[in-house]
Motif scaffolding. Structure first.
Motif, PDB file in Angstrom:
ATOM      1  N   VAL A  40       0.870  -1.170   0.000  1.00 46.48           N
ATOM      2  CA  VAL A  40       0.000   0.000   0.000  1.00 46.48           C
ATOM      3  C   VAL A  40       0.913   1.228   0.000  1.00 46.48           C
ATOM      4  CG1 VAL A  40      -1.795   1.277   1.232  1.00 46.48           C
ATOM      5  CG2 VAL A  40      -1.797  -1.243   1.268  1.00 46.48           C
ATOM      6  N   ILE A  41       0.680   2.116  -0.967  1.00 43.37           N
ATOM      7  CA  ILE A  41       1.501   3.311  -1.108  1.00 43.37           C
ATOM      8  C   ILE A  41       0.633   4.523  -0.749  1.00 43.37           C
ATOM      9  CG2 ILE A  41       3.009   4.623  -2.641  1.00 43.37           C
ATOM     10  CD1 ILE A  41       3.779   1.598  -2.331  1.00 43.37           C
ATOM     11  N   PRO A  42       0.922   5.195   0.369  1.00 43.78           N
ATOM     12  CA  PRO A  42       0.124   6.366   0.737  1.00 43.78           C
ATOM     13  C   PRO A  42       0.301   7.508  -0.271  1.00 43.78           C
ATOM     14  CG  PRO A  42       1.467   5.600   2.589  1.00 43.78           C
ATOM     15  CD  PRO A  42       1.939   4.874   1.373  1.00 43.78           C
ATOM     16  N   GLY A 102      14.693  -6.624 -13.080  1.00 44.10           N
ATOM     17  CA  GLY A 102      15.633  -5.685 -12.484  1.00 44.10           C
ATOM     18  C   GLY A 102      15.081  -4.269 -12.418  1.00 44.10           C
ATOM     19  N   ASP A 103      14.421  -3.830 -13.501  1.00 39.03           N
ATOM     20  CA  ASP A 103      13.859  -2.481 -13.511  1.00 39.03           C
ATOM     21  C   ASP A 103      12.697  -2.350 -12.527  1.00 39.03           C
ATOM     22  OD1 ASP A 103      15.685  -1.462 -15.323  1.00 39.03           O
ATOM     23  OD2 ASP A 103      14.414  -1.855 -17.065  1.00 39.03           O
ATOM     24  N   ILE A 104      11.854  -3.365 -12.454  1.00 41.25           N
ATOM     25  CA  ILE A 104      10.736  -3.324 -11.503  1.00 41.25           C
ATOM     26  C   ILE A 104      11.263  -3.335 -10.069  1.00 41.25           C
ATOM     27  CG2 ILE A 104       8.717  -4.580 -10.633  1.00 41.25           C
ATOM     28  CD1 ILE A 104       8.221  -3.066 -13.284  1.00 41.25           C
ATOM     29  N   GLU A 105      12.296  -4.086  -9.807  1.00 38.95           N
ATOM     30  CA  GLU A 105      12.894  -4.099  -8.468  1.00 38.95           C
ATOM     31  C   GLU A 105      13.429  -2.708  -8.101  1.00 38.95           C
ATOM     32  OE1 GLU A 105      16.278  -6.490  -5.854  1.00 38.95           O
ATOM     33  OE2 GLU A 105      15.925  -7.072  -7.934  1.00 38.95           O
ATOM     34  N   LEU A 106      14.085  -2.055  -9.061  1.00 39.56           N
ATOM     35  CA  LEU A 106      14.578  -0.689  -8.825  1.00 39.56           C
ATOM     36  C   LEU A 106      13.415   0.275  -8.541  1.00 39.56           C
ATOM     37  CD1 LEU A 106      17.397  -0.335 -11.516  1.00 39.56           C
ATOM     38  CD2 LEU A 106      17.665  -0.226  -9.029  1.00 39.56           C
ATOM     39  N   LEU A 107      12.346   0.199  -9.372  1.00 38.16           N
ATOM     40  CA  LEU A 107      11.187   1.069  -9.144  1.00 38.16           C
ATOM     41  C   LEU A 107      10.608   0.860  -7.748  1.00 38.16           C
ATOM     42  CD1 LEU A 107       8.883   1.084 -12.314  1.00 38.16           C
ATOM     43  CD2 LEU A 107      10.220   2.942 -11.376  1.00 38.16           C
ATOM     44  N   ASN A 108      10.448  -0.406  -7.360  1.00 39.56           N
ATOM     45  CA  ASN A 108       9.851  -0.714  -6.065  1.00 39.56           C
ATOM     46  C   ASN A 108      10.732  -0.260  -4.902  1.00 39.56           C
ATOM     47  OD1 ASN A 108       7.543  -1.768  -7.198  1.00 39.56           O
ATOM     48  ND2 ASN A 108       8.271  -3.868  -7.154  1.00 39.56           N
ATOM     49  N   SER A 109      12.018  -0.072  -5.152  1.00 44.48           N
ATOM     50  CA  SER A 109      12.912   0.419  -4.097  1.00 44.48           C
ATOM     51  C   SER A 109      12.914   1.948  -4.037  1.00 44.48           C
ATOM     52  CB  SER A 109      14.338  -0.097  -4.329  1.00 44.48           C
ATOM     53  OG  SER A 109      14.949   0.612  -5.400  1.00 44.48           O
ATOM     54  N   GLY A 110      12.223   2.596  -5.004  1.00 42.98           N
ATOM     55  CA  GLY A 110      12.165   4.055  -5.029  1.00 42.98           C
ATOM     56  C   GLY A 110      13.186   4.700  -5.941  1.00 42.98           C
ATOM     57  N   ALA A 111      13.985   3.904  -6.637  1.00 40.63           N
ATOM     58  CA  ALA A 111      15.017   4.445  -7.528  1.00 40.63           C
ATOM     59  C   ALA A 111      14.406   4.905  -8.856  1.00 40.63           C
ATOM     60  CB  ALA A 111      16.087   3.389  -7.785  1.00 40.63           C
ATOM     61  N   ALA A 112      15.110   5.768  -9.553  1.00 37.70           N
ATOM     62  CA  ALA A 112      14.691   6.237 -10.873  1.00 37.70           C
ATOM     63  C   ALA A 112      15.005   5.177 -11.921  1.00 37.70           C
ATOM     64  CB  ALA A 112      15.399   7.538 -11.219  1.00 37.70           C
ATOM     65  N   VAL A 113      14.053   4.964 -12.834  1.00 40.68           N
ATOM     66  CA  VAL A 113      14.225   4.047 -13.962  1.00 40.68           C
ATOM     67  C   VAL A 113      13.745   4.785 -15.207  1.00 40.68           C
ATOM     68  CG1 VAL A 113      13.477   1.858 -14.991  1.00 40.68           C
ATOM     69  CG2 VAL A 113      13.909   1.976 -12.535  1.00 40.68           C
ATOM     70  N   ARG A 147       6.683   6.294 -12.903  1.00 38.57           N
ATOM     71  CA  ARG A 147       7.052   6.293 -11.479  1.00 38.57           C
ATOM     72  C   ARG A 147       8.391   6.985 -11.361  1.00 38.57           C
ATOM     73  NH1 ARG A 147       8.030   6.771  -6.619  1.00 38.57           N
ATOM     74  NH2 ARG A 147       7.610   5.178  -5.052  1.00 38.57           N
ATOM     75  N   GLN A 148       8.431   8.048 -10.584  1.00 34.24           N
ATOM     76  CA  GLN A 148       9.659   8.788 -10.329  1.00 34.24           C
ATOM     77  C   GLN A 148       9.918   8.768  -8.828  1.00 34.24           C
ATOM     78  OE1 GLN A 148       9.014  12.642 -12.098  1.00 34.24           O
ATOM     79  NE2 GLN A 148       8.784  11.797 -14.147  1.00 34.24           N
ATOM     80  N   PRO A 149      11.130   9.019  -8.388  1.00 39.93           N
ATOM     81  CA  PRO A 149      11.381   9.022  -6.943  1.00 39.93           C
ATOM     82  C   PRO A 149      10.447  10.006  -6.219  1.00 39.93           C
ATOM     83  CG  PRO A 149      13.461   8.986  -8.121  1.00 39.93           C
ATOM     84  CD  PRO A 149      12.372   9.209  -9.157  1.00 39.93           C
ATOM     85  N   GLY A 150       9.657   9.489  -5.302  1.00 36.30           N
ATOM     86  CA  GLY A 150       8.770  10.315  -4.498  1.00 36.30           C
ATOM     87  C   GLY A 150       7.458  10.714  -5.131  1.00 36.30           C
TER      88      GLY A 150
END
Length: 160
Positions: A40-42, A102-113, A147-150
């Motif tokens: 869940v993402i607030p 790999g890209d989805i894992e980065l997105l889910n960690s909050g990193a820029a892809v 999806r971008q950081p934040g």
């Protein structure tokens, strides 16, 4: 002599409605369930800008995510917009996001892809009690997402 082949029907057009820049908080990890991994993402706020709508995203909504696999995520976001003139719009946005593991894992960690590496399409439903925005209740919409950081950027188009 063969019969002439019928022409393909004309596809409906799209008209740009608005861009939403939705700020998000830290994910709440529910964990693996029988349907997939749930998060869940607030939704903490944001802005709305475009030729037909301008305003802000009110805090308090959320994006209920289901990570179906390492490459596919289903998103189900629900939140409220408030236009510059005080009208409120309920948003129910369903989406699919797909990319390499790999890209989805980065997105889910909050990193820029790079957005070109991610398929992110949505079908938002916008509804309002405002007579001035009644037309939103009678339109289908499609969108693209990044999806971008934040934050998440959603570009919404009405189907003509």
């Amino acid at each position: 002599m063969s019969a002439p082949s019928p022409e393909a029907p004309e596809a409906p057009g799209l008209t740009f409605l608005a861009e939403l820049s939705v700020t998000v908080g830290e994910p709440i990890d529910v964990g693996p369930t029988p349907e997939g991994h749930r998060r869940v993402i607030p939704i903490t706020g944001g802005t709305v800008s475009g030729p037909a709508l301008n305003g802000r995203v009110l805090p308090g909504g959320a994006d209920y995510q289901l990570l179906r696999s390492a490459t596919l995520t289903e998103l189900d976001a629900r939140y409220v917009l408030e236009t510059d003139d005080g009208h409120r719009i309920f948003v129910h946005n369903s989406a699919l996001r797909h990319g390499s593991a790999g890209d989805i894992e980065l997105l889910n960690s909050g990193a820029a892809v790079d957005p070109s590496k991610i398929y992110f399409r949505c079908w938002p439903r916008l509804t309002s009690a405002s007579p001035a925005l009644e037309w939103l209740n009678t339109r289908l919409m499609l969108g693209t997402g990044e999806r971008q950081p934040g934050r998440v950027v959603i570009r919404i188009f009405t189907v003509d």
